[in-house]
Enzyme design. Structure first.
Site, PDB file in Angstrom:
ATOM      1  N   VAL A 139       0.825  -1.212   0.000  1.00  0.00           N
ATOM      2  CA  VAL A 139       0.000   0.000   0.000  1.00  0.00           C
ATOM      3  C   VAL A 139       0.855   1.256   0.000  1.00  0.00           C
ATOM      4  CG1 VAL A 139      -1.916  -1.164   1.138  1.00  0.00           C
ATOM      5  CG2 VAL A 139      -0.220   0.038   2.535  1.00  0.00           C
ATOM      6  N   HIS A 161      -4.416  -3.995  -2.497  1.00  0.00           N
ATOM      7  CA  HIS A 161      -4.951  -3.847  -1.138  1.00  0.00           C
ATOM      8  C   HIS A 161      -5.086  -2.400  -0.697  1.00  0.00           C
ATOM      9  CE1 HIS A 161      -3.284  -8.167  -0.541  1.00  0.00           C
ATOM     10  NE2 HIS A 161      -4.530  -8.178  -0.993  1.00  0.00           N
ATOM     11  N   CYS A 165     -20.135   8.110   0.851  1.00  0.00           N
ATOM     12  CA  CYS A 165     -20.476   8.535  -0.516  1.00  0.00           C
ATOM     13  C   CYS A 165     -19.606   7.896  -1.590  1.00  0.00           C
ATOM     14  CB  CYS A 165     -20.406  10.056  -0.629  1.00  0.00           C
ATOM     15  SG  CYS A 165     -18.726  10.733  -0.585  1.00  0.00           S
TER      16      CYS A 165
END
Length: 249
Positions: A98, A116, A127
């Site tokens: 990441v 990931h 949202c």
């Protein structure tokens, strides 16, 4: 990164894990001194419980983001950048990491499949907005989604355990390109226990697969790979680069 369905063309697929970035000083999750030490996984990386542990989750990932700011790409990242420059549209770069060290080595983010998630980004579960905060900390008390103004809906843009790993669809597409007789797979720095890369590619002839890990893993059968390098990524990648440079796609 969007990966189209296999279209009959050969590709070099690079699949990397924590071992790629370990030499830059980024701790791996599972070793004795890893980032899970003194933390319960179910508290800080679980889709079912992260809201209940909201402040602990953001504290943990804020610290990871701060650490990321202070590390640099290593020679393995730089080697992959050189391979990217050489093969361009004929290379697919997939990582379980990441961090942004491949990006900082010079590879555009849009050309890296982060399976990931991506630490510099946040995600709003209210949202669906994703937004980049770079290496800054997210204030769990006052931070808001820039689109809908939610606070409690904002989480690190990381795939938590029990969460949906949306990018796996593109991983499977990437591996489909290995069906071409001239395609190659390079596996770097992964134990193979989270993404069972050995199982996923068993149908692929071993001569089309290269493995680099620091040591053997019970989840990866070395006999399924034509070339195996048990050494650091920074020493193995230049050797692998030479093999790929001599390979005809």
């Amino acid at each position: 990164m969007y990966i189209p369905h296999y279209n009959g063309t050969p590709k070099i697929v690079i699949f990397s894990g924590a071992g790629l970035s370990a030499e830059s000083g980024i701790s791996t999750f599972r070793d004795a001194n890893g980032l899970w030490e003194n933390h319960k996984i179910e508290d800080i990386c679980n889709e079912y419980t992260w809201k209940r542990n909201f402040f602990a989750v953001h504290d943990f990932y804020n610290k990871r983001r701060t650490q990321l700011k202070d590390v640099l790409p290593n020679e393995a990242h730089n080697t992959i950048k050189r391979l990217y420059d050489k093969f361009k549209n004929d290379i697919i770069i997939v990582t379980q990491n990441v961090d942004d060290l491949l990006e900082r080595a010079g590879i555009p983010n849009k050309n890296i499949l982060h399976l990931h998630g991506f630490l510099p980004e946040m995600q709003c579960t209210a949202c669906g907005e994703e937004f980049n905060i770079s290496y800054s900390e997210f204030n769990a008390e006052t931070g808001r989604c820039p689109k809908c103004n939610s606070n409690k809906g904002v989480k690190p843009n990381i795939v938590f355990f029990n969460g949906q790993a949306r990018m796996y669809t593109y991983l499977y597409r990437a591996l489909d390109y290995l069906e071409h007789p001239n395609s190659l797979l390079v596996v770097i720095g992964t134990m193979g226990n989270v993404v069972r890369i050995d199982d996923l590619t068993k149908r692929i002839h071993k001569d089309k697969k290269i493995l680099n890990n620091l040591e053997k893993s019970e989840f990866i059968n070395e006999n399924n790979f034509g070339k195996v390098f048990y050494e650091t990524a920074t020493t193995a990648l230049p050797k692998i680069e030479e093999i790929l440079n001599n390979h005809k796609l």
